[in-house]
Design an enzyme around this catalytic site. Structure first.
Site, PDB file in Angstrom:
ATOM      1  N   HIS A  22     -11.488  14.627  41.439  1.00 29.67           N
ATOM      2  CA  HIS A  22     -10.164  15.265  41.483  1.00 29.67           C
ATOM      3  C   HIS A  22     -10.166  16.189  42.699  1.00 29.67           C
ATOM      4  CE1 HIS A  22      -6.414  16.164  39.417  1.00 29.67           C
ATOM      5  NE2 HIS A  22      -6.647  17.463  39.556  1.00 29.67           N
ATOM      6  N   LYS A 167       2.400  15.844  40.237  1.00 29.22           N
ATOM      7  CA  LYS A 167       2.093  16.933  41.176  1.00 29.22           C
ATOM      8  C   LYS A 167       1.037  16.410  42.122  1.00 29.22           C
ATOM      9  CE  LYS A 167      -0.363  21.291  40.440  1.00 29.22           C
ATOM     10  NZ  LYS A 167      -0.367  22.552  39.694  1.00 29.22           N
ATOM     11  N   LYS A 169      -1.736  17.180  45.052  1.00 33.10           N
ATOM     12  CA  LYS A 169      -2.532  18.263  45.615  1.00 33.10           C
ATOM     13  C   LYS A 169      -2.680  18.005  47.107  1.00 33.10           C
ATOM     14  CE  LYS A 169      -4.250  20.839  43.014  1.00 33.10           C
ATOM     15  NZ  LYS A 169      -3.662  22.041  42.336  1.00 33.10           N
ATOM     16  N   ASP A 198       1.357  20.865  45.326  1.00 31.24           N
ATOM     17  CA  ASP A 198       0.629  22.137  45.214  1.00 31.24           C
ATOM     18  C   ASP A 198      -0.259  22.257  46.438  1.00 31.24           C
ATOM     19  OD1 ASP A 198      -0.698  24.403  44.503  1.00 31.24           O
ATOM     20  OD2 ASP A 198      -1.492  23.653  42.595  1.00 31.24           O
ATOM     21  N   GLU A 224       4.434  24.428  45.214  1.00 30.23           N
ATOM     22  CA  GLU A 224       3.600  25.437  44.544  1.00 30.23           C
ATOM     23  C   GLU A 224       2.673  26.099  45.556  1.00 30.23           C
ATOM     24  OE1 GLU A 224       1.830  23.865  41.016  1.00 30.23           O
ATOM     25  OE2 GLU A 224       0.283  25.402  40.910  1.00 30.23           O
ATOM     26  N   ASP A 249       1.594  30.503  42.008  1.00 26.25           N
ATOM     27  CA  ASP A 249       0.448  30.217  41.137  1.00 26.25           C
ATOM     28  C   ASP A 249      -0.650  31.241  41.435  1.00 26.25           C
ATOM     29  OD1 ASP A 249      -1.552  29.260  39.554  1.00 26.25           O
ATOM     30  OD2 ASP A 249      -1.826  27.365  40.588  1.00 26.25           O
ATOM     31  N   LYS A 273      -0.385  30.764  33.332  1.00 21.80           N
ATOM     32  CA  LYS A 273      -1.737  30.302  32.982  1.00 21.80           C
ATOM     33  C   LYS A 273      -2.400  31.357  32.116  1.00 21.80           C
ATOM     34  CE  LYS A 273      -2.393  27.370  37.010  1.00 21.80           C
ATOM     35  NZ  LYS A 273      -3.234  26.969  38.146  1.00 21.80           N
ATOM     36  N   GLU A 327       1.845  21.249  32.762  1.00 22.52           N
ATOM     37  CA  GLU A 327       0.835  20.334  33.321  1.00 22.52           C
ATOM     38  C   GLU A 327      -0.414  20.382  32.426  1.00 22.52           C
ATOM     39  OE1 GLU A 327       0.068  21.848  37.285  1.00 22.52           O
ATOM     40  OE2 GLU A 327      -0.891  23.643  36.496  1.00 22.52           O
TER      41      GLU A 327
HETATM   42  C1  MUC Z   1      -3.635  24.506  40.252  1.00 21.91           C
HETATM   43  O1  MUC Z   1      -3.782  25.045  41.327  1.00 21.91           O
HETATM   44  O2  MUC Z   1      -2.506  24.471  39.807  1.00 21.91           O
HETATM   45  C2  MUC Z   1      -3.579  22.377  38.036  1.00 21.91           C
HETATM   46  C3  MUC Z   1      -3.443  21.032  38.076  1.00 21.91           C
HETATM   47  C4  MUC Z   1      -4.426  20.547  38.957  1.00 21.91           C
HETATM   48  O3  MUC Z   1      -4.644  19.391  39.269  1.00 21.91           O
HETATM   49  O4  MUC Z   1      -5.102  21.580  39.466  1.00 21.91           O
HETATM   50  C5  MUC Z   1      -4.735  22.740  38.785  1.00 21.91           C
HETATM   51  C6  MUC Z   1      -4.840  23.993  39.522  1.00 21.91           C
HETATM   52 MG    MG Z   2      -1.632  25.526  41.534  1.00 20.92          MG
END
Ligand code: MUC
Ligand code: MG
Length: 373
Positions: A22, A167, A169, A198, A224, A249, A273, A327
């Site tokens: 991941h 989402k 990354k 994000d 994000e 975040d 969170k 999420e």
């Molecule tokens: C984050 O930064 O949001 C949440 C979902 C994911 O894949 O990583 C996290 C951390």
């Molecule tokens: Mg995040």
């Protein structure tokens, strides 16, 4: 009256394999590590909680090892002998003696709530004032690092009716490469899915100005944490100019951060969170600040396993409105479970159990197998 006391509080580090690597901007996860907290009480009831972060010290300022050490040496001894059902008193005692450490405190608060729920015969959601729904829509994170693989993964999730919010990354690659990746995925999925990104603080403001423009113009719904949590004035400027809403975040490391972000107008959505606020009750204080300020809510994750995911879910399910859904997919990223009943995901949503406490039982054999020695 005879009060129930806390007899012991233990913290165990557990390493679980993931379904695939991941990839986040700051770290590629090959497994997930969690700290399982067990609070044993004088009435023989045990409460369970989880403190989890991402990538050791890569994401936040607590690691699994520091969480365990601080619970063993400082936080646990402060609670042994204290009243088990008075969670206000217990958490205030911890806050008075220990600055920060919200991840460790979150697992402890979750375990105290689980024990109290079992004692009272009530789900944790009901201890938190009462649920207003039974399930929560859950987004999936596409983070294989490969555009074609991410599209195939998203199409499979849509087909299975498991997720329709994705989402992505980004932030680790050059800006133009990341933008191409995101736009290609949005074009492939079309209106069948909500696509969000994000950046995990990885852009500077000059990159974010262009990034937010391109993403907003191409139908991306939410951006994000595009820049560093330190650049507050930059985040205010982006929040004013970006077509896609800006979600905070990493900017929120405690409830007080939520207040100052709201006061500055630095985000129009907050990622909630439990780990970054100090527990399920603490995260609801951040939610209340957002609600009062007209800031929309999203139920975030630190990629917790089932225990932390359900602790989050019991809090989120009490909220009036979660405009951007959640999420809470952490357990689905893992190939192994340490509880007897895995969480139920159905029709794009996580079902939140209505049984006392968090609604789960540890599988002692599997826990022992995956515990770090
Ligand atoms: C984050 O930064 O949001 C949440 C979902 C994911 O894949 O990583 C996290 C951390
Ligand atoms: Mg995040």
């Amino acid at each position: 009256m005879n009060h129930v006391r806390i007899e012991s509080l233990t913290a165990t580090i557990v390493d679980l394999p993931t379904i695939r690597p991941h990839k986040l901007a700051m770290h590629t996860m090959q497994q997930q590590t969690m700290v399982v907290i067990r609070v044993r009480c004088s009435d023989d009831i045990e409460g369970i909680g989880e403190s989890t972060t991402i990538g050791g010290l890569a994401y936040g300022n607590e690691s699994p090892e520091s969480i365990k050490q601080n619970i063993d040496s400082h936080l646990g001894p402060l609670l042994v002998g204290e009243e088990a059902s008075n969670i206000n008193a217990a958490m205030q005692r911890l806050d008075k003696a220990a600055k920060g450490n919200t991840f460790a405190k979150s697992g402890i608060e979750s375990a105290l709530l689980d024990a109290l729920g079992k004692r009272m015969g009530l789900p944790v959601s009901e201890l938190l004032g009462g649920r207003v729904r039974d399930s929560l829509e859950v987004a999936w994170t596409l983070a294989s690092g490969d555009t074609a693989r991410d599209i195939a993964e998203a199409e499979q999730m849509l087909e299975m009716r498991r997720h329709r919010i994705f989402k992505l990354k980004i932030g680790a690659n050059p800006l133009e490469q990341d933008l191409k990746h995101v736009v290609a995925i949005k074009r492939a999925l079309g209106d069948a899915a909500s696509v969000r990104v994000d950046v995990n603080q990885y852009w500077d403001e000059s990159q974010a100005i262009r990034g937010c423009k391109v993403l907003g113009d191409n139908g991306i719904d939410l951006i994000e944490q595009p820049i560093s949590r330190i650049n507050r004035s930059g985040q205010v400027r982006l929040n004013q100019m970006s077509l896609a809403p800006i979600m905070a975040d990493e900017s929120i490391e405690c409830v007080e951060d939520a207040f100052s972000l709201a006061a500055d107008g630095a985000a129009s959505v907050f990622a909630l969170k439990i780990a970054k606020n100090g527990g399920p009750r603490a995260v609801l204080r951040t939610a209340q600040i957002a609600e009062a300020a007209g800031i929309a809510l999203y139920g975030g994750t630190m990629l917790e396993g089932t225990i932390g995911t359900l602790a989050s879910a019991h809090a989120f399910i009490t909220l009036k409105q979660l405009t951007w859904a959640t999420e809470l997919f952490g357990p689905l990223l893992l190939t192994e479970e340490i509880v007897t009943e895995p969480p139920v995901y159905h029709d794009f949503a996580l079902q939140v159990p209505r049984i006392p406490g968090l609604g789960l039982t540890l599988d002692e054999d599997r826990l022992a197998h995956f515990s770090r020695r």
